[in-house]
Design a protein around this motif. Sequence first.
Motif, PDB file in Angstrom:
ATOM      1  N   THR A  98       0.950  -1.092  -0.107  1.00  0.00           N
ATOM      2  CA  THR A  98      -0.080   0.306  -0.153  1.00  0.00           C
ATOM      3  C   THR A  98       1.226   1.660  -0.434  1.00  0.00           C
ATOM      4  N   GLY A  99       0.596   2.791  -0.255  1.00  0.00           N
ATOM      5  CA  GLY A  99       0.728   3.617  -0.296  1.00  0.00           C
ATOM      6  C   GLY A  99       1.748   4.411   0.920  1.00  0.00           C
ATOM      7  N   THR A 100       0.994   3.400   1.797  1.00  0.00           N
ATOM      8  CA  THR A 100       0.787   3.909   2.639  1.00  0.00           C
ATOM      9  C   THR A 100       2.012   2.571   4.216  1.00  0.00           C
ATOM     10  N   GLY A 101       2.777   2.201   3.067  1.00  0.00           N
ATOM     11  CA  GLY A 101       3.370   1.208   3.715  1.00  0.00           C
ATOM     12  C   GLY A 101       3.388   0.289   5.188  1.00  0.00           C
ATOM     13  N   GLY A 102       3.384  -0.074   6.093  1.00  0.00           N
ATOM     14  CA  GLY A 102       3.410  -0.433   7.353  1.00  0.00           C
ATOM     15  C   GLY A 102       1.966  -0.291   7.841  1.00  0.00           C
ATOM     16  N   ALA A 103       1.626   0.655   7.247  1.00  0.00           N
ATOM     17  CA  ALA A 103       0.283   0.993   7.853  1.00  0.00           C
ATOM     18  C   ALA A 103      -0.741  -0.309   7.676  1.00  0.00           C
ATOM     19  N   ALA A 104      -0.811  -1.147   6.051  1.00  0.00           N
ATOM     20  CA  ALA A 104      -1.801  -2.569   6.450  1.00  0.00           C
ATOM     21  C   ALA A 104      -1.471  -3.068   7.302  1.00  0.00           C
ATOM     22  N   GLY A 105      -0.575  -3.616   8.435  1.00  0.00           N
ATOM     23  CA  GLY A 105      -0.520  -4.390   9.102  1.00  0.00           C
ATOM     24  C   GLY A 105       0.580  -5.782   8.336  1.00  0.00           C
ATOM     25  N   TYR A 106       1.164  -5.888   8.943  1.00  0.00           N
ATOM     26  CA  TYR A 106       1.711  -7.350   9.024  1.00  0.00           C
ATOM     27  C   TYR A 106       1.082  -8.542   9.977  1.00  0.00           C
ATOM     28  N   THR A 107       1.523  -9.928   8.746  1.00  0.00           N
ATOM     29  CA  THR A 107       0.676 -11.114   8.937  1.00  0.00           C
ATOM     30  C   THR A 107       1.659 -12.281   9.510  1.00  0.00           C
ATOM     31  N   PHE A 108       2.084 -12.459  10.932  1.00  0.00           N
ATOM     32  CA  PHE A 108       3.241 -13.361  10.697  1.00  0.00           C
ATOM     33  C   PHE A 108       2.645 -14.630  10.910  1.00  0.00           C
ATOM     34  N   GLY A 109       4.292 -15.592  10.608  1.00  0.00           N
ATOM     35  CA  GLY A 109       3.752 -16.864  10.833  1.00  0.00           C
ATOM     36  C   GLY A 109       4.459 -17.290  12.114  1.00  0.00           C
ATOM     37  N   SER A 110       4.526 -18.274  12.219  1.00  0.00           N
ATOM     38  CA  SER A 110       4.146 -18.957  14.126  1.00  0.00           C
ATOM     39  C   SER A 110       5.777 -19.193  14.405  1.00  0.00           C
ATOM     40  N   GLY A 111       6.667 -19.438  12.979  1.00  0.00           N
ATOM     41  CA  GLY A 111       8.164 -18.897  13.447  1.00  0.00           C
ATOM     42  C   GLY A 111       8.312 -20.156  13.134  1.00  0.00           C
ATOM     43  N   THR A 112      10.083 -20.468  12.854  1.00  0.00           N
ATOM     44  CA  THR A 112      11.356 -21.280  13.410  1.00  0.00           C
ATOM     45  C   THR A 112      12.416 -21.298  14.298  1.00  0.00           C
ATOM     46  N   ARG A 113      11.895 -22.640  15.156  1.00  0.00           N
ATOM     47  CA  ARG A 113      12.802 -21.793  16.062  1.00  0.00           C
ATOM     48  C   ARG A 113      14.252 -23.002  15.865  1.00  0.00           C
ATOM     49  N   LEU A 114      15.561 -22.291  15.259  1.00  0.00           N
ATOM     50  CA  LEU A 114      16.748 -22.208  15.340  1.00  0.00           C
ATOM     51  C   LEU A 114      17.398 -22.631  15.946  1.00  0.00           C
ATOM     52  N   THR A 115      18.159 -23.743  16.332  1.00  0.00           N
ATOM     53  CA  THR A 115      19.394 -24.295  17.753  1.00  0.00           C
ATOM     54  C   THR A 115      20.676 -24.414  16.576  1.00  0.00           C
ATOM     55  N   VAL A 116      21.464 -24.112  17.081  1.00  0.00           N
ATOM     56  CA  VAL A 116      22.583 -23.683  15.956  1.00  0.00           C
ATOM     57  C   VAL A 116      24.309 -24.384  17.385  1.00  0.00           C
ATOM     58  N   VAL A 117      24.623 -25.777  17.498  1.00  0.00           N
ATOM     59  CA  VAL A 117      25.340 -26.646  18.038  1.00  0.00           C
ATOM     60  C   VAL A 117      26.460 -26.531  17.305  1.00  0.00           C
TER      61      VAL A 117
END
Lengths: 116, 111
Positions: free
Chosen positions: A97-116
């Motif tokens: 949109t012309g107002t950029g982030g004003a539309a709101g974001y939809t987030f995923g549930s994420g990936t929990r990353l562990t580096v060993v």
Amino acid sequence: DTEVTQTPKHLVMGMTNKKSLKCEQHMGHRAMYWYKQKAKKPPELMFVYSYEKLSINESVPSRFSPECPNSSLLNLHLHALQPEDSALYLCASSQDTGTGGAAGYTFGSGTRLTVV
Amino acid sequence: TQLLEQSPQFLSIQEGENLTVYCNSSSVFSSLQWYRQEPGEGPVLLVTVVTGGEVKKLKRLTFQFGDARKDSSLHITAAQPGDTGLYLCAGAKDSSYKLIFGSGTRLLVRP
């Protein structure tokens, strides 16, 4: 479909491994994002894609490599990560949109990353 | 430097109490959003405010955008255990797609 789907939900990888995180949305959103979130901290922006083109890279180390194959998909390729890269990696999308982030974001549930 | 400061950082209250969370900045934002995040999940958008002085209500939640568009508040009436979570304000500047998150407020509502 009003969701952002991230896979895998959990990932454990060694410092010499190569892995990829995947993100998918079918809402017709033309802006997609990768965020990194450490425990008890707010999300921190990593990359922004607008119309499948990388528009913002927040000085992220090259061991993180984003890719946007089409308007519905966003990948994050990981190589030679460090233990301090362990975090929740969040994908998000928003309408163009012309107002950029004003539309709101939809987030995923994420990936929990562990580096060993 | 954190552009958006939230207060308090942590709040533990009894069910039925009222509370207010504040989000402050020295910068002007074109819009401001509030999200709630539960453990192991991504943030979920609650509201977007774009006009200075704007007030929006979402059931027991009332959101206000400051007149100068530099600050915002979230007021919860008669809090319930289901309100427990991390509350994040986030601001967008101009036409940028870049959303800047506040430092977060962790809310615990005890039954």
